[in-house]
Design an enzyme around this catalytic site. Structure first.
Site, PDB file in Angstrom:
ATOM      1  N   GLY A  17       0.842  -1.186   0.000  1.00  0.00           N
ATOM      2  CA  GLY A  17       0.000   0.000   0.000  1.00  0.00           C
ATOM      3  C   GLY A  17       0.878   1.237   0.000  1.00  0.00           C
ATOM      4  O   GLY A  17       2.106   1.135  -0.033  1.00  0.00           O
ATOM      5  N   ALA A  19       2.250   5.098   1.506  1.00  0.00           N
ATOM      6  CA  ALA A  19       2.759   5.579   2.789  1.00  0.00           C
ATOM      7  C   ALA A  19       1.593   5.920   3.707  1.00  0.00           C
ATOM      8  O   ALA A  19       0.602   6.508   3.279  1.00  0.00           O
ATOM      9  CB  ALA A  19       3.644   6.809   2.571  1.00  0.00           C
ATOM     10  N   SER A  24       1.472  -1.588   7.706  1.00  0.00           N
ATOM     11  CA  SER A  24       2.275  -2.199   8.776  1.00  0.00           C
ATOM     12  C   SER A  24       1.398  -2.630   9.945  1.00  0.00           C
ATOM     13  O   SER A  24       1.577  -3.727  10.496  1.00  0.00           O
ATOM     14  CB  SER A  24       3.357  -1.232   9.258  1.00  0.00           C
ATOM     15  OG  SER A  24       4.329  -1.044   8.256  1.00  0.00           O
ATOM     16  N   THR A  43      14.097  -3.611   8.517  1.00  0.00           N
ATOM     17  CA  THR A  43      15.132  -3.328   7.525  1.00  0.00           C
ATOM     18  C   THR A  43      15.536  -1.856   7.502  1.00  0.00           C
ATOM     19  O   THR A  43      16.477  -1.496   6.812  1.00  0.00           O
ATOM     20  CB  THR A  43      14.665  -3.735   6.111  1.00  0.00           C
ATOM     21  OG1 THR A  43      13.512  -2.967   5.781  1.00  0.00           O
ATOM     22  CG2 THR A  43      14.356  -5.223   6.047  1.00  0.00           C
ATOM     23  N   GLY A  44      14.840  -1.017   8.250  1.00  0.00           N
ATOM     24  CA  GLY A  44      15.117   0.417   8.249  1.00  0.00           C
ATOM     25  C   GLY A  44      16.411   0.755   8.965  1.00  0.00           C
ATOM     26  O   GLY A  44      16.835   0.067   9.884  1.00  0.00           O
ATOM     27  N   HIS A  58       7.901   3.132  16.257  1.00  0.00           N
ATOM     28  CA  HIS A  58       7.459   1.789  15.857  1.00  0.00           C
ATOM     29  C   HIS A  58       7.765   0.768  16.946  1.00  0.00           C
ATOM     30  O   HIS A  58       6.929  -0.081  17.265  1.00  0.00           O
ATOM     31  CB  HIS A  58       8.127   1.361  14.544  1.00  0.00           C
ATOM     32  CG  HIS A  58       7.431   1.837  13.325  1.00  0.00           C
ATOM     33  ND1 HIS A  58       6.423   1.131  12.723  1.00  0.00           N
ATOM     34  CD2 HIS A  58       7.598   2.955  12.585  1.00  0.00           C
ATOM     35  CE1 HIS A  58       5.988   1.790  11.658  1.00  0.00           C
ATOM     36  NE2 HIS A  58       6.695   2.903  11.551  1.00  0.00           N
ATOM     37  N   ASP A  92       9.523  -5.867   7.674  1.00  0.00           N
ATOM     38  CA  ASP A  92       9.051  -4.501   7.425  1.00  0.00           C
ATOM     39  C   ASP A  92      10.270  -3.592   7.283  1.00  0.00           C
ATOM     40  O   ASP A  92      10.944  -3.321   8.252  1.00  0.00           O
ATOM     41  CB  ASP A  92       8.172  -4.050   8.595  1.00  0.00           C
ATOM     42  CG  ASP A  92       7.331  -2.829   8.262  1.00  0.00           C
ATOM     43  OD1 ASP A  92       7.478  -2.277   7.147  1.00  0.00           O
ATOM     44  OD2 ASP A  92       6.527  -2.429   9.114  1.00  0.00           O
TER      45      ASP A  92
END
Length: 186
Positions: A17, A19, A24, A43-44, A58, A92
């Site tokens: 989807g 932003a 999430s 992965t950020g 988060h 994510d």
């Protein structure tokens, strides 16, 4: 959430989807409803204060129900290390993973081939989150256009590998795969 949402986490799933679409949050609910030990592969990377704040937010929102692995590049290795029949894994996000690979000048298609091989062997469900970046304006520079194109290709490949594909807009999930084919009505 639909009644069948628990079933979505019995196999691999892509949740995509735009932003702030709610993808999430939806993916997290799928993993938690699986009844398995929830593992979050993030992965950020925090390259600036704003991203650092996003990551902290988060983590706070997820709470202590999650085992978290931060892995910006070696996604396949992280999946191999933490996979077990008792787990459900959330990755994510794929889009940040792609960005990290491109910035590190690594061949993302080779990494995807390795991911495909490991997914076929995992004994636990994996829910992937990825952004649909190609639905807006055409970027004004070659690097941004290349990223948009590669992100679209990555989502297509992961969508092929997954048993379920969900599109989230305005917090509402729409099941894309498996879809009811129109020919059954003809």
């Amino acid at each position: 959430m639909a009644e069948h949402s628990k079933d979505l986490c019995t196999r691999h799933c892509l949740v995509t989807g735009g932003a702030r679409s709610g993808k999430s949050a939806y993916a997290e609910k799928l993993v938690l409803r699986s009844g398995r030990r929830a593992t979050y592969i993030a992965t950020g990377q925090a390259f600036d204060l704003e991203m650092e704040e996003r990551i902290t937010l988060h983590q706070t929102q997820r709470g202590s129900d999650w085992d978290t692995i931060e892995e910006p590049l070696e996604l396949v290795s992280a999946l191999e290390r933490c996979a077990g029949a008792e787990r459900a894994i959330l990755v994510d996000c794929l889009t940040l993973w792609l960005s990290n690979l491109m910035h590190a000048e690594r061949d993302w298609t080779r990494e995807l081939e390795k991911l495909q091989l490991v997914l076929a062997q995992l004994r636990c469900p994996v829910v992937f989150v990825g952004n649909e970046v190609g639905m807006g304006i055409v970027p004004d520079n070659a690097m941004a256009r290349a990223f948009r194109d590669e992100a679209g290709r990555l989502n297509q490949r992961i969508g092929e590998l997954c048993h379920f594909v969900m599109f989230v807009a305005a917090g509402q999930p729409l099941q894309l795969k498996p879809a009811v084919h129109p020919e059954i009505y003809l």
